[in-house]
Write a protein that holds these residues in place. Structure first.
Motif, PDB file in Angstrom:
ATOM      1  N   ILE A 374       0.723  -0.989  -0.250  1.00  0.00           N
ATOM      2  CA  ILE A 374       0.239  -0.173   0.365  1.00  0.00           C
ATOM      3  C   ILE A 374       0.694   1.345  -0.116  1.00  0.00           C
ATOM      4  O   ILE A 374       2.089   1.358   0.423  1.00  0.00           O
ATOM      5  N   LEU A 375       0.384   2.419  -0.717  1.00  0.00           N
ATOM      6  CA  LEU A 375       0.983   3.735  -0.607  1.00  0.00           C
ATOM      7  C   LEU A 375      -0.108   4.633   0.031  1.00  0.00           C
ATOM      8  O   LEU A 375      -0.303   4.341  -0.647  1.00  0.00           O
ATOM      9  N   CYS A 376       1.289   4.938   1.070  1.00  0.00           N
ATOM     10  CA  CYS A 376       0.539   5.854   1.477  1.00  0.00           C
ATOM     11  C   CYS A 376       0.519   7.151   1.360  1.00  0.00           C
ATOM     12  O   CYS A 376       1.773   7.604   1.836  1.00  0.00           O
ATOM     13  N   VAL A 377      -0.212   8.611   1.420  1.00  0.00           N
ATOM     14  CA  VAL A 377      -0.098   9.611   1.070  1.00  0.00           C
ATOM     15  C   VAL A 377      -0.803  10.423   2.147  1.00  0.00           C
ATOM     16  O   VAL A 377      -1.542  11.092   2.099  1.00  0.00           O
ATOM     17  N   PRO A 378       0.371  11.045   3.379  1.00  0.00           N
ATOM     18  CA  PRO A 378      -1.202  11.983   4.045  1.00  0.00           C
ATOM     19  C   PRO A 378      -1.162  13.212   3.649  1.00  0.00           C
ATOM     20  O   PRO A 378      -0.520  14.039   2.632  1.00  0.00           O
ATOM     21  N   LEU A 379      -2.170  13.814   3.796  1.00  0.00           N
ATOM     22  CA  LEU A 379      -3.212  14.542   2.951  1.00  0.00           C
ATOM     23  C   LEU A 379      -3.309  15.815   3.848  1.00  0.00           C
ATOM     24  O   LEU A 379      -3.249  17.073   3.497  1.00  0.00           O
ATOM     25  N   LEU A 380      -4.131  15.345   5.143  1.00  0.00           N
ATOM     26  CA  LEU A 380      -3.917  16.313   6.238  1.00  0.00           C
ATOM     27  C   LEU A 380      -4.070  15.814   7.569  1.00  0.00           C
ATOM     28  O   LEU A 380      -4.423  14.430   7.673  1.00  0.00           O
ATOM     29  N   HIS A 381      -3.581  16.752   8.404  1.00  0.00           N
ATOM     30  CA  HIS A 381      -3.016  16.681   9.869  1.00  0.00           C
ATOM     31  C   HIS A 381      -3.970  17.252  10.903  1.00  0.00           C
ATOM     32  O   HIS A 381      -4.101  18.877  11.065  1.00  0.00           O
ATOM     33  N   GLU A 382      -4.265  16.950  11.737  1.00  0.00           N
ATOM     34  CA  GLU A 382      -5.117  17.738  12.124  1.00  0.00           C
ATOM     35  C   GLU A 382      -5.225  17.695  13.895  1.00  0.00           C
ATOM     36  O   GLU A 382      -6.421  16.434  13.624  1.00  0.00           O
ATOM     37  N   ASP A 383      -5.228  17.908  14.681  1.00  0.00           N
ATOM     38  CA  ASP A 383      -4.674  17.183  16.518  1.00  0.00           C
ATOM     39  C   ASP A 383      -4.017  15.797  15.990  1.00  0.00           C
ATOM     40  O   ASP A 383      -3.088  15.585  15.110  1.00  0.00           O
ATOM     41  N   ASP A 384      -4.571  15.043  16.453  1.00  0.00           N
ATOM     42  CA  ASP A 384      -3.843  13.311  16.250  1.00  0.00           C
ATOM     43  C   ASP A 384      -4.390  12.575  14.939  1.00  0.00           C
ATOM     44  O   ASP A 384      -4.196  11.621  14.768  1.00  0.00           O
ATOM     45  N   LYS A 385      -5.376  13.269  14.592  1.00  0.00           N
ATOM     46  CA  LYS A 385      -5.329  12.835  12.921  1.00  0.00           C
ATOM     47  C   LYS A 385      -4.924  12.813  12.340  1.00  0.00           C
ATOM     48  O   LYS A 385      -4.922  14.244  11.866  1.00  0.00           O
ATOM     49  N   MET A 401       8.660   5.513  -8.345  1.00  0.00           N
ATOM     50  CA  MET A 401       8.709   6.970  -9.004  1.00  0.00           C
ATOM     51  C   MET A 401       9.018   7.428  -7.883  1.00  0.00           C
ATOM     52  O   MET A 401      10.038   8.902  -7.828  1.00  0.00           O
ATOM     53  N   GLY A 402       9.173   7.083  -6.795  1.00  0.00           N
ATOM     54  CA  GLY A 402       8.855   7.774  -5.212  1.00  0.00           C
ATOM     55  C   GLY A 402       7.995   8.923  -4.815  1.00  0.00           C
ATOM     56  O   GLY A 402       7.359   9.175  -5.303  1.00  0.00           O
ATOM     57  N   GLU A 403       9.058   9.287  -4.490  1.00  0.00           N
ATOM     58  CA  GLU A 403       8.548  10.966  -3.525  1.00  0.00           C
ATOM     59  C   GLU A 403       7.592  11.721  -4.924  1.00  0.00           C
ATOM     60  O   GLU A 403       6.981  12.073  -4.725  1.00  0.00           O
ATOM     61  N   PRO A 404       8.355  11.569  -6.060  1.00  0.00           N
ATOM     62  CA  PRO A 404       6.728  12.655  -7.493  1.00  0.00           C
ATOM     63  C   PRO A 404       5.877  12.733  -7.256  1.00  0.00           C
ATOM     64  O   PRO A 404       5.276  12.609  -7.512  1.00  0.00           O
ATOM     65  N   LEU A 405       5.763  11.263  -7.100  1.00  0.00           N
ATOM     66  CA  LEU A 405       4.077  10.536  -7.228  1.00  0.00           C
ATOM     67  C   LEU A 405       3.726  10.962  -6.038  1.00  0.00           C
ATOM     68  O   LEU A 405       2.687  11.191  -6.199  1.00  0.00           O
ATOM     69  N   ALA A 406       4.419  10.622  -5.034  1.00  0.00           N
ATOM     70  CA  ALA A 406       3.165  11.446  -3.539  1.00  0.00           C
ATOM     71  C   ALA A 406       3.026  12.617  -3.999  1.00  0.00           C
ATOM     72  O   ALA A 406       1.931  12.874  -3.720  1.00  0.00           O
ATOM     73  N   VAL A 407       3.638  13.563  -4.060  1.00  0.00           N
ATOM     74  CA  VAL A 407       3.453  14.685  -4.232  1.00  0.00           C
ATOM     75  C   VAL A 407       2.312  15.011  -5.325  1.00  0.00           C
ATOM     76  O   VAL A 407       1.565  15.904  -4.733  1.00  0.00           O
ATOM     77  N   MET A 408       2.654  14.594  -6.462  1.00  0.00           N
ATOM     78  CA  MET A 408       1.484  14.182  -7.430  1.00  0.00           C
ATOM     79  C   MET A 408       0.044  13.862  -6.988  1.00  0.00           C
ATOM     80  O   MET A 408      -0.905  14.679  -7.137  1.00  0.00           O
ATOM     81  N   LEU A 409      -0.165  13.055  -6.259  1.00  0.00           N
ATOM     82  CA  LEU A 409      -1.208  12.638  -5.826  1.00  0.00           C
ATOM     83  C   LEU A 409      -1.795  13.673  -4.891  1.00  0.00           C
ATOM     84  O   LEU A 409      -3.062  13.805  -4.716  1.00  0.00           O
ATOM     85  N   ARG A 410      -1.247  14.574  -3.492  1.00  0.00           N
ATOM     86  CA  ARG A 410      -1.107  14.940  -2.867  1.00  0.00           C
ATOM     87  C   ARG A 410      -1.913  16.053  -3.921  1.00  0.00           C
ATOM     88  O   ARG A 410      -3.262  16.678  -3.710  1.00  0.00           O
ATOM     89  N   ALA A 411      -1.584  16.933  -4.625  1.00  0.00           N
ATOM     90  CA  ALA A 411      -2.047  17.815  -5.406  1.00  0.00           C
ATOM     91  C   ALA A 411      -3.195  17.339  -6.282  1.00  0.00           C
ATOM     92  O   ALA A 411      -3.748  18.461  -5.877  1.00  0.00           O
ATOM     93  N   MET A 412      -3.119  16.446  -6.788  1.00  0.00           N
ATOM     94  CA  MET A 412      -3.955  16.189  -7.418  1.00  0.00           C
ATOM     95  C   MET A 412      -5.885  15.935  -6.130  1.00  0.00           C
ATOM     96  O   MET A 412      -6.703  16.200  -6.639  1.00  0.00           O
ATOM     97  N   CYS A 413      -5.241  15.971  -5.195  1.00  0.00           N
ATOM     98  CA  CYS A 413      -6.180  15.082  -3.848  1.00  0.00           C
ATOM     99  C   CYS A 413      -6.779  17.244  -3.451  1.00  0.00           C
ATOM    100  O   CYS A 413      -8.210  17.150  -3.274  1.00  0.00           O
ATOM    101  N   ASP A 414      -6.576  17.467  -3.990  1.00  0.00           N
ATOM    102  CA  ASP A 414      -6.762  19.302  -3.261  1.00  0.00           C
ATOM    103  C   ASP A 414      -7.057  19.863  -4.938  1.00  0.00           C
ATOM    104  O   ASP A 414      -7.734  20.976  -4.516  1.00  0.00           O
ATOM    105  N   ALA A 415      -6.627  19.501  -5.492  1.00  0.00           N
ATOM    106  CA  ALA A 415      -7.121  19.463  -6.931  1.00  0.00           C
ATOM    107  C   ALA A 415      -8.735  19.528  -7.176  1.00  0.00           C
ATOM    108  O   ALA A 415      -8.628  17.743  -7.292  1.00  0.00           O
ATOM    109  N   ASN A 416      -9.531  20.436  -7.580  1.00  0.00           N
ATOM    110  CA  ASN A 416     -10.628  19.853  -9.352  1.00  0.00           C
ATOM    111  C   ASN A 416     -10.419  19.015 -10.345  1.00  0.00           C
ATOM    112  O   ASN A 416     -10.569  19.619 -11.288  1.00  0.00           O
ATOM    113  N   PHE A 417      -9.905  18.148 -10.689  1.00  0.00           N
ATOM    114  CA  PHE A 417      -9.309  18.285 -11.679  1.00  0.00           C
ATOM    115  C   PHE A 417     -10.431  16.584 -13.062  1.00  0.00           C
ATOM    116  O   PHE A 417     -10.569  16.748 -13.960  1.00  0.00           O
TER     117      PHE A 417
END
Length: 729
Positions: A374-385, A401-417
């Protein structure tokens, strides 16, 4: 994850072509058959019977081979593997300037190539139309003379070759010799020399400690055998990890060919980006130009639809947004087949490591001894969540691809693609730029083209600057400001899209300003021609400091004014206080920055006959010196000042500075001060503003909004403004 398909196309031709005038070979067809036997070996092979296609002897026709290869390329996924092997002759036509070669098939007609150069199996075709199109990991083995021509096939200069070597990161090749050299057959071996050592490597002589032979290990082994002429190897990022042979086991008991090297552990996603640009572009294409986009309109598509597209793009089994809170694991959203209980051990490992990664790497990979990842990409931290994007068994090649893949996925989650794919894709590119700084040239140019399209999709609306007065007859429109918008119903500027340029530097900033200026002038001229009142009102357009230092931008100003026959004195360029006035990296200015910029504006005002204003005073780099010393015709105060506890004091100070030159007799009249962003909710009244000597206001008040057309103020609106200036409710 979609099942990985491992395809092979094997070609062997002893005597090929019509009047080729090349000596017949003895072992090329036998070589192709031997490679097939190795790939399909019941104990050590890694390919299945129906996935290996062989063309030998008279059945090796270039048309059939090209059709098969093109089908495999177009039907590929990111988890797939393609191996192409050729044994035989290669032909370099005299007219090719050694930049391309043909693999000699049974039906090759050299005399016809001059007229129809695509009537053959060209190396350039393999490179451009097969391997650059194939979505997964691809491999080429050429056991023929002139094999090294493949390096330069279809390239016209050295720079292009370097670009190719950067782009095709998912492709590796092993070539029997360099360009201009001849490969050899051996009667002792009963094979071509290269193929003989390939077979040795695959039988286990190049195996690692686990008994596996990857393409990279095979290529290294062959290179160490002292072959003359020496072979050429290009082993890119997936070459060392793609297994071609494995330890002798029953096919039913085979372990996954892509199982993790260290099960039960986590590892950070790696960098850098230099060797992964084609994978980045291909992933962008699968996300933003996906054939699996939801059927409903984009405005009705939800987060679940976006997650499903990411699952498809990465060839994952399933995807979910998971919230980790201590020992608790909550699935917020998921695609079908996401089984929380089955994945719980991996999710618990990820949860345990999430805290470690919350301020470090943007993602991590967790695996077990059953070959699941499983590939895990943290998106949001709030308190202990911690809200995390979890991808189950994505394509192993994409994980590299490693780190570039994680960066891209995080940006995709933030964007209305789905709703705005153009801006979303540019946000992903900007996220890569921010995370990695310098990008490979082809990614940089792709981003520049994308940004041109994004800015080009904007249109201009015109917001009036209202001149205040105590009587309605004196209330009027002093000028208009051109404002960029992305949609018909948007009332605010697309700040996110406009500010992306600053992450990329001067070229993007200047291009943005030039495109918007041209749009503003042409749109304003058309709107002005359609109005009923007499006389063209002045127009103001925003500009960055760096653009005013660019001759290219200034040439665009002159060009646009000439194209619409607009009086230059009608145009005012508003310089944002959010921009620093300072030299760029590597620049040296001959004077102190403010003095140098003052001189620049004075020259431009004289040569172009346009005027300048300071915009957004009160934020960013706002200073009294900047406001007082630059040759400005007006000062615009940012709406943030209106909501400051000392707003009246700040406005009074600005008004005094604006009058200063006139008080000293250096100017005939004070410079106008314009309060921006005024609306009915402002804590300061129009009367208070007017009493300070500030008689111009811009914003959304009294029914005045920005529009693509130019409208005069109607009498009821003028009367209401006048009553507010008089202090009447």
């Amino acid at each position: 994850m979609a099942p990985s398909r491992r395809r092979a196309v094997l070609i062997g031709v002893n005597q090929g072509g019509r009047d080729v005038h090349l000596p017949a070979l003895r072992y090329a067809e036998r070589d192709a058959q031997a490679i097939r036997g190795m790939l399909l070996d019941e104990t050590i092979g890694t390919f299945d019977d129906g996935d290996v296609t062989m063309y030998i002897g008279g059945d090796a026709n270039w048309g059939d081979i090209k059709t098969k290869l093109r089908e495999l390329a177009l039907d590929s996924g990111p988890s797939d593997v393609l191996l192409v092997y050729f044994a035989g002759h290669a032909l370099v036509p005299e007219w090719s300037n050694q930049l391309d070669a043909y693999l000699v098939t049974a039906d090759l007609d050299p005399d016809g190539l001059r007229r129809e150069p695509d009537n053959g199996l060209r190396m350039a075709f393999l490179k451009r139309d097969v391997f650059e199109t194939f979505a997964g990991a691809s491999f080429l083995i050429l056991d023929c003379c002139q094999a090294g021509v493949y390096l330069d096939a279809d390239l016209r200069h050295a720079e292009a070759m370097q670009t190719y070597r950067t782009q095709v990161d998912r492709h590796s090749a092993l070539l029997a010799c360099r360009s201009g050299s001849a490969a050899r057959e051996s009667e002792e071996y009963g094979h071509g020399v290269l193929t003989h050592h390939l077979l040795r490597a695959l039988r286990g002589e190049a195996a690692d400690d686990s008994g596996r032979v990857s393409f990279g290990q095979m290529a290294t082994f062959v290179a160490e055998q002292g072959i003359e002429p020496p072979p050429v190897q290009l082993v890119h990022m997936w070459g060392p990890t793609t297994v071609l042979a494995q330890p002798p086991v029953s096919r039913h008991d085979r372990q996954s060919l892509s199982s993790p090297a260290n099960p039960g552990t986590t590892r950070p996603c790696k960098s850098p980006l230099e060797d992964q640009s084609s994978s980045v572009l291909q992933l962008l294409g699968r996300v933003f130009r996906s054939e699996t986009r939801p059927a409903q309109p984009p405005e009705q598509a939800g987060y679940a639809d976006r997650v499903e597209i990411m699952r498809y793009a990465l060839g994952a089994e399933s995807v979910a947004a998971v919230e980790f809170s201590g020992a608790a694991i909550r699935v917020v959203n998921a695609t079908p087949r996401f089984d929380k209980e089955e994945l719980r051990p991996l999710l618990e490992l990820s949860s345990a490591d999430a805290i470690k990664y919350r301020t470090g790497m943007p993602g991590h990979i967790v695996s077990n001894d059953a070959g699941r990842r499983i590939l895990c990409v943290p998106l949001l931290h709030e308190d202990d969540k911690i809200l995390t994007l979890v991808l189950v068994d994505p394509a192993p090649a994409l994980l590299d691809m490693g780190e570039p893949l994680a960066v891209m996925l995080r940006a995709m989650c933030d964007a209305n693609f789905l709703g705005d794919p153009l801006q979303a894709e540019m946000r992903v590119m900007t996220a890569l730029r921010t995370a990695f700084g310098r990008l490979p040239l082809n990614l940089y140019e792709y981003a520049f083209s994308l940004y041109q399209k994004l800015v080009g999709s904007m249109f201009m609306v015109f917001q009036p600057v209202v001149e205040l007065a105590l009587r309605s007859t004196g209330v009027s429109i002093q000028s208009f400001e051109a404002l960029a918008r992305r949609g018909d119903h948007e009332t605010r500027a697309p700040l996110g899209a406009l500010q992306m340029a600053y992450a990329w530097g001067d070229r993007f900033i200047i291009e943005r300003d030039a495109l918007l200026l041209s749009k503003a002038i042409h749109s304003y001229a058309a709107a002005d021609a359609a109005t009923s009142y007499q006389g063209t009102k002045p127009l103001s357009v925003n500009v960055a400091v760096r653009s005013l230092l660019s001759d290219a931008y200034l040439a665009q100003v002159s060009k646009a004014l000439i194209e619409v026959d607009m009086n230059p004195r009608t145009l005012t360029l508003e310089i944002s206080e959010r921009d620093a006035i300072e030299p760029g990296p590597g620049e040296r200015w001959p004077q102190e920055p403010l003095a140098y910029f003052h001189r620049r504006l004075t020259t431009l005002a004289r040569d172009l006959r346009i005027t300048f204003a300071v915009d957004d005073f009160g934020v960013g780099y706002a200073s009294l010196a900047r406001m007082a010393e630059l040759p400005l015709t007006q000062i615009k105060v940012d709406r943030a000042v209106l909501h400051h506890p000392l707003a009246m004091d700040e406005l009074a100070l600005v008004a005094r500075v604006a009058r200063h030159a006139a008080d000293l007799g250096h100017a005939h009249t004070p410079r106008p001060v314009i309060v921006e962003g005024y609306d009915d909710a402002a804590p300061i009244t129009l009367k208070q503003i007017y009493d300070l000597g500030i008689h111009h206001v811009q914003g959304f008040f009294c029914g005045n909004t920005a529009s693509v057309s130019l409208h005069d103020l109607e009498e009821p609106i003028r009367e209401r403004i006048a009553s507010l200036v008089r202090g009447e409710k």
